[in-house]
Design a protein around this motif. Structure first.
Motif, PDB file in Angstrom:
ATOM      1  N   LEU A  43       0.832  -1.207   0.000  1.00 61.00           N
ATOM      2  CA  LEU A  43       0.000   0.000   0.000  1.00 61.00           C
ATOM      3  C   LEU A  43       0.863   1.252   0.000  1.00 61.00           C
ATOM      4  CD1 LEU A  43      -2.596   1.652   0.368  1.00 61.00           C
ATOM      5  CD2 LEU A  43      -2.541   1.099   2.776  1.00 61.00           C
ATOM      6  N   TRP A  44       1.880   1.292   0.868  1.00 60.86           N
ATOM      7  CA  TRP A  44       2.672   2.512   1.023  1.00 60.86           C
ATOM      8  C   TRP A  44       4.034   2.429   0.356  1.00 60.86           C
ATOM      9  CZ3 TRP A  44      -0.700   5.794   2.488  1.00 60.86           C
ATOM     10  CH2 TRP A  44      -1.638   5.479   3.466  1.00 60.86           C
ATOM     11  N   ASP A  45       4.597   1.245   0.309  1.00 58.03           N
ATOM     12  CA  ASP A  45       5.995   1.130  -0.106  1.00 58.03           C
ATOM     13  C   ASP A  45       6.225  -0.286  -0.621  1.00 58.03           C
ATOM     14  OD1 ASP A  45       8.697   1.685  -0.416  1.00 58.03           O
ATOM     15  OD2 ASP A  45       8.815   2.790   1.458  1.00 58.03           O
ATOM     16  N   ALA A  46       7.490  -0.585  -0.862  1.00 59.99           N
ATOM     17  CA  ALA A  46       7.824  -1.888  -1.435  1.00 59.99           C
ATOM     18  C   ALA A  46       7.517  -3.033  -0.475  1.00 59.99           C
ATOM     19  CB  ALA A  46       9.302  -1.912  -1.791  1.00 59.99           C
ATOM     20  N   ILE A  47       7.144  -4.173  -1.052  1.00 62.65           N
ATOM     21  CA  ILE A  47       7.067  -5.416  -0.292  1.00 62.65           C
ATOM     22  C   ILE A  47       7.916  -6.435  -1.033  1.00 62.65           C
ATOM     23  CG2 ILE A  47       4.845  -5.077   0.838  1.00 62.65           C
ATOM     24  CD1 ILE A  47       3.525  -6.619  -1.394  1.00 62.65           C
ATOM     25  N   TRP A  48       8.449  -7.400  -0.323  1.00 62.17           N
ATOM     26  CA  TRP A  48       9.270  -8.425  -0.979  1.00 62.17           C
ATOM     27  C   TRP A  48       9.236  -9.690  -0.144  1.00 62.17           C
ATOM     28  CZ3 TRP A  48      11.064  -4.137   1.518  1.00 62.17           C
ATOM     29  CH2 TRP A  48      11.871  -4.357   2.632  1.00 62.17           C
ATOM     30  N   GLY A  49       9.876 -10.696  -0.654  1.00 65.80           N
ATOM     31  CA  GLY A  49       9.885 -11.940   0.095  1.00 65.80           C
ATOM     32  C   GLY A  49      10.518 -13.055  -0.699  1.00 65.80           C
ATOM     33  N   PHE A  50      10.367 -14.262  -0.179  1.00 63.01           N
ATOM     34  CA  PHE A  50      10.876 -15.451  -0.850  1.00 63.01           C
ATOM     35  C   PHE A  50       9.830 -16.543  -0.732  1.00 63.01           C
ATOM     36  CE2 PHE A  50      14.602 -13.062   0.314  1.00 63.01           C
ATOM     37  CZ  PHE A  50      15.388 -13.154  -0.830  1.00 63.01           C
ATOM     38  N   ILE A  51       9.599 -17.270  -1.831  1.00 54.38           N
ATOM     39  CA  ILE A  51       8.651 -18.373  -1.784  1.00 54.38           C
ATOM     40  C   ILE A  51       9.391 -19.655  -2.135  1.00 54.38           C
ATOM     41  CG2 ILE A  51       7.874 -17.998  -4.182  1.00 54.38           C
ATOM     42  CD1 ILE A  51       5.073 -18.928  -3.157  1.00 54.38           C
ATOM     43  N   ALA A  52       9.118 -20.703  -1.373  1.00 56.74           N
ATOM     44  CA  ALA A  52       9.747 -21.999  -1.628  1.00 56.74           C
ATOM     45  C   ALA A  52       8.726 -22.935  -2.255  1.00 56.74           C
ATOM     46  CB  ALA A  52      10.271 -22.590  -0.327  1.00 56.74           C
ATOM     47  N   LEU A  53       9.110 -23.552  -3.380  1.00 56.59           N
ATOM     48  CA  LEU A  53       8.255 -24.567  -3.998  1.00 56.59           C
ATOM     49  C   LEU A  53       8.912 -25.926  -3.798  1.00 56.59           C
ATOM     50  CD1 LEU A  53       7.159 -23.066  -7.454  1.00 56.59           C
ATOM     51  CD2 LEU A  53       5.957 -23.001  -5.271  1.00 56.59           C
ATOM     52  N   ASP A  54       8.084 -26.920  -3.449  1.00 55.31           N
ATOM     53  CA  ASP A  54       8.606 -28.279  -3.310  1.00 55.31           C
ATOM     54  C   ASP A  54       9.046 -28.798  -4.681  1.00 55.31           C
ATOM     55  OD1 ASP A  54       8.087 -28.061  -0.699  1.00 55.31           O
ATOM     56  OD2 ASP A  54       6.265 -29.288  -0.684  1.00 55.31           O
ATOM     57  N   THR A  55       9.675 -29.968  -4.684  1.00 51.15           N
ATOM     58  CA  THR A  55      10.262 -30.455  -5.933  1.00 51.15           C
ATOM     59  C   THR A  55       9.213 -30.792  -6.994  1.00 51.15           C
ATOM     60  OG1 THR A  55      10.486 -32.536  -4.751  1.00 51.15           O
ATOM     61  CG2 THR A  55      12.499 -31.285  -5.157  1.00 51.15           C
ATOM     62  N   ASP A  56       7.932 -30.920  -6.611  1.00 50.11           N
ATOM     63  CA  ASP A  56       6.912 -31.092  -7.648  1.00 50.11           C
ATOM     64  C   ASP A  56       6.673 -29.783  -8.394  1.00 50.11           C
ATOM     65  OD1 ASP A  56       5.569 -29.556  -5.851  1.00 50.11           O
ATOM     66  OD2 ASP A  56       3.848 -30.877  -5.605  1.00 50.11           O
ATOM     67  N   MET A  57       7.344 -28.726  -7.966  1.00 45.53           N
ATOM     68  CA  MET A  57       7.263 -27.402  -8.596  1.00 45.53           C
ATOM     69  C   MET A  57       5.839 -26.860  -8.598  1.00 45.53           C
ATOM     70  SD  MET A  57       9.892 -25.943  -9.345  1.00 45.53           S
ATOM     71  CE  MET A  57      11.629 -26.183  -9.353  1.00 45.53           C
ATOM     72  N   ASN A  58       5.074 -27.244  -7.612  1.00 41.94           N
ATOM     73  CA  ASN A  58       3.682 -26.815  -7.561  1.00 41.94           C
ATOM     74  C   ASN A  58       3.247 -26.488  -6.129  1.00 41.94           C
ATOM     75  OD1 ASN A  58       1.093 -26.257  -8.280  1.00 41.94           O
ATOM     76  ND2 ASN A  58       0.513 -28.347  -8.768  1.00 41.94           N
ATOM     77  N   THR A  59       3.703 -27.290  -5.171  1.00 43.72           N
ATOM     78  CA  THR A  59       3.258 -27.092  -3.793  1.00 43.72           C
ATOM     79  C   THR A  59       4.140 -26.056  -3.087  1.00 43.72           C
ATOM     80  OG1 THR A  59       2.744 -29.437  -3.809  1.00 43.72           O
ATOM     81  CG2 THR A  59       2.637 -28.311  -1.684  1.00 43.72           C
ATOM     82  N   VAL A  60       3.496 -25.109  -2.419  1.00 41.39           N
ATOM     83  CA  VAL A  60       4.242 -24.092  -1.680  1.00 41.39           C
ATOM     84  C   VAL A  60       4.794 -24.720  -0.395  1.00 41.39           C
ATOM     85  CG1 VAL A  60       4.112 -21.868  -0.517  1.00 41.39           C
ATOM     86  CG2 VAL A  60       2.770 -22.266  -2.588  1.00 41.39           C
ATOM     87  N   GLY A  61       6.115 -24.686  -0.262  1.00 41.71           N
ATOM     88  CA  GLY A  61       6.739 -25.238   0.935  1.00 41.71           C
ATOM     89  C   GLY A  61       6.799 -24.217   2.053  1.00 41.71           C
ATOM     90  N   GLY A  62       6.793 -22.949   1.687  1.00 40.08           N
ATOM     91  CA  GLY A  62       6.857 -21.901   2.695  1.00 40.08           C
ATOM     92  C   GLY A  62       7.057 -20.559   2.027  1.00 40.08           C
ATOM     93  N   ILE A  63       6.851 -19.504   2.782  1.00 39.97           N
ATOM     94  CA  ILE A  63       7.008 -18.161   2.218  1.00 39.97           C
ATOM     95  C   ILE A  63       7.503 -17.235   3.319  1.00 39.97           C
ATOM     96  CG2 ILE A  63       4.631 -17.437   2.683  1.00 39.97           C
ATOM     97  CD1 ILE A  63       4.618 -16.077  -0.077  1.00 39.97           C
ATOM     98  N   THR A  64       8.366 -16.293   2.965  1.00 40.82           N
ATOM     99  CA  THR A  64       8.644 -15.203   3.900  1.00 40.82           C
ATOM    100  C   THR A  64       8.251 -13.913   3.198  1.00 40.82           C
ATOM    101  OG1 THR A  64      10.909 -15.247   3.124  1.00 40.82           O
ATOM    102  CG2 THR A  64      10.533 -15.996   5.360  1.00 40.82           C
ATOM    103  N   LEU A  65       7.672 -13.017   3.933  1.00 40.63           N
ATOM    104  CA  LEU A  65       7.280 -11.732   3.366  1.00 40.63           C
ATOM    105  C   LEU A  65       7.844 -10.628   4.241  1.00 40.63           C
ATOM    106  CD1 LEU A  65       3.569 -12.600   2.577  1.00 40.63           C
ATOM    107  CD2 LEU A  65       5.367 -12.268   0.899  1.00 40.63           C
ATOM    108  N   ALA A  66       8.250  -9.539   3.601  1.00 40.38           N
ATOM    109  CA  ALA A  66       8.759  -8.396   4.351  1.00 40.38           C
ATOM    110  C   ALA A  66       8.256  -7.127   3.676  1.00 40.38           C
ATOM    111  CB  ALA A  66      10.276  -8.416   4.375  1.00 40.38           C
ATOM    112  N   HIS A  67       8.354  -6.018   4.355  1.00 41.06           N
ATOM    113  CA  HIS A  67       7.829  -4.781   3.802  1.00 41.06           C
ATOM    114  C   HIS A  67       8.654  -3.598   4.274  1.00 41.06           C
ATOM    115  CE1 HIS A  67       6.153  -3.192   7.582  1.00 41.06           C
ATOM    116  NE2 HIS A  67       6.162  -4.470   7.908  1.00 41.06           N
ATOM    117  N   ALA A  68       8.554  -2.492   3.530  1.00 41.30           N
ATOM    118  CA  ALA A  68       9.309  -1.303   3.928  1.00 41.30           C
ATOM    119  C   ALA A  68       8.468  -0.389   4.808  1.00 41.30           C
ATOM    120  CB  ALA A  68       9.785  -0.549   2.699  1.00 41.30           C
ATOM    121  N   GLY A  69       7.178  -0.304   4.550  1.00 44.32           N
ATOM    122  CA  GLY A  69       6.423   0.680   5.327  1.00 44.32           C
ATOM    123  C   GLY A  69       4.928   0.435   5.379  1.00 44.32           C
TER     124      GLY A  69
END
Lengths: 227, 254
Positions: free
Chosen positions: B138-164
């Motif tokens: 909404l106010w500023d950049a957001i970013w993160g990392f997403i992990a996909l399992d080896t089937d390249m489809n299932t989300v193994g985990g995600i981290t999200l971060a933001h500036a403001g």
């Protein structure tokens, strides 16, 4: 100016004790009777912004104590050389330098805190307490007294924001310094019992309410009235 | 006392020089430590997509560096999923690719780092692929990392971060509870089309039977939309790489 007469009074008896009654008052007065937040209502902006949790609040408090005490000290050392026409910008330059130092130190040694607080640490520059003390005290008093005065004001600010943070973290997140107090308390009363947290406390509105209550309680006790 | 203009100017110049020297000196001394802190923080974020925040919290900086160097290998690819080893003659490594700077370029000219999370067994034992994300909240950049399992489809985990983002509202994307909602979701539908994962409006609904939707954050719909757009666009940029990997594992599976 009263500050000048104060200084003359000191000069007559040069061997004033390191922690004389007057000097103690410099530190203790701003804690309650002249508290920068609850009485002078300065520095409110950061008091609202950083107080969702105790840990960042503590870091913020330490940063403010450092900046206020040091800037009071530096400005007081230079007080006889500062040209009066540019004194505000000189104060600003000194404060900004100190704040940048704090910010850089946090970035190097406590990066997680830096990420959380960087904006607010930068905003210490605009915290009215800092410039207020420089104008009102450090420009007319000796360095040691100025440091004490700065310490007093900053401690007055610190304990209030820590108190606000304590209640906000406790009621908003059910924790104190990240320790999940609510979970422990709930577990005493059995598995089905759960203390609820209040989302309002996490938002800045919560700080307004807590701060208002603190000011109310304090003014009821001291009988202080705005004039 | 009224000082002369010459005095004021001299005073100002001297003060500026002293303060300037002080600040640049500090920056020189602390610079390397700050760089290390930033690099460590990035590693923590990358690892955050595959292991829990508590585990990372319990590790010392040295342990994190050690764990990272053992368990993460990385490559850089372009939009077509082809590996890139140098950019304009300069060798590139995934860790040094600045996602934020690349974000400003057109998608087909960007560098796309991929972090590969390895099992205990070593380089052949891939557990998941971690992709960086970057976008606008909404106010500023957001970013993160997403992990996909080896089937390249299932989300193994995600981290999200933001500036403001707003504390207590949009800023909640950094909370473990919000990020856990993504675990186990699918990014492709049955026909193999990229649909990513949508964070819905409103909070408190159960989306456990829908593989492409997660519960939203009350009062933070615009941030959630930002996360959705970011996920969809970055998974899109990596689609070629993902497709290639998933087909090769499918072949290996036969």
């Amino acid at each position: 100016m009263s500050a000048e007469t104060l200084e003359k009074a000191i000069e007559k008896k040069p061997a004033e004790a390191l922690f004389s009654k007057r000097r103690k008052k410099l530190v203790t007065d701003p804690l309650i009777d002249e508290n920068p937040i609850t009485i002078q209502v300065l520095g409110i902006c950061s008091a609202l912004a950083v107080t969702t949790q105790m840990k960042p609040t503590l870091v913020m408090a330490i940063s403010v104590i450092f900046v206020v005490a040091m800037s009071n000290f530096v400005i007081s050392l230079m007080r006889n050389t500062i040209p009066s026409r540019v004194r505000i910008i000189v104060q600003l330059a000194v404060v900004a330098t100190l704040v940048t130092l704090v910010s850089e130190l946090l970035k190097a040694f406590a990066y997680d805190m830096y990420k959380e607080l960087s904006v607010f640490v930068g905003l210490i520059i605009t915290n009215c307490i800092v410039m207020g003390r420089l104008e009102a005290f450090a420009l007319g008093n000796k360095p040691y007294d100025s440091v004490l005065d700065g310490l007093g004001s900053a401690l007055g600010y610190s304990w209030i924001i820590l108190a606000v943070a304590f209640f906000r973290e406790l009621w908003g997140s059910g924790a104190v310094f990240g320790i999940p107090v609510f979970e422990y308390v709930s577990s005493i009363f059995g598995p089905d019992f759960k203390l609820a947290t209040n989302g309002l406390m996490v938002s800045p509105v919560g700080a307004f309410i807590i701060l208002g209550l603190i000011i109310w309680v304090q003014r009821t006790k001291t009988g202080y009235v705005e004039h | 006392m009224q000082q002369s203009n010459a005095y004021i100017i001299t005073f100002s110049v001297i003060l500026t020089v002293i303060l300037g020297l002080l600040l640049s000196g500090t920056s020189q001394v602390l610079g390397p430590m700050q760089k290390e802190a930033i690099a460590l923080d990035k590693k923590k974020q990358i690892l955050g997509a595959v292991i829990s925040a508590e585990e990372i919290e319990a590790m010392t900086p040295a342990q994190i560096n050690d764990y990272y160097s053992k368990r993460i290998s990385s490559i850089v690819v372009d939009i077509n999923g082809k590996e890139v080893t140098e950019d304009a003659g300069v060798p590139v490594t995934a860790e040094t690719v600045d996602i934020a700077k690349n974000y400003k370029k057109p998608a087909d000219q960007r560098l796309f780092p991929v972090f590969i999370f390895l099992g205990e067994g070593g380089s052949d034992d891939v557990e998941s692929y971690i992709f960086p994300l970057y976008g606008a909240g909404l106010w500023d950049a957001i970013w993160g990392f997403i992990a996909l399992d080896t089937d390249m489809n299932t989300v193994g985990g995600i981290t999200l971060a933001h500036a403001g983002e707003t504390p207590g509202l949009g800023a909640r994307i950094t909370e473990g509870g919000v990020q856990e909602r993504y675990v186990g979701k699918k990014v492709f539908d049955e026909s193999g089309k990229l649909v990513a994962v949508q964070m819905m409006k409103g909070e408190g609904k159960d989306y456990s039977d829908d593989p492409h939707k997660v519960d939203g954050m009350s009062g933070a719909t615009i941030t959630a939309n930002g996360v959705n757009t970011m996920l969809k666009s970055y998974l899109g940029h990596y689609e070629a790489f993902i497709k290639e990997k998933s087909s090769s594992t499918a072949v290996a599976g036969l």
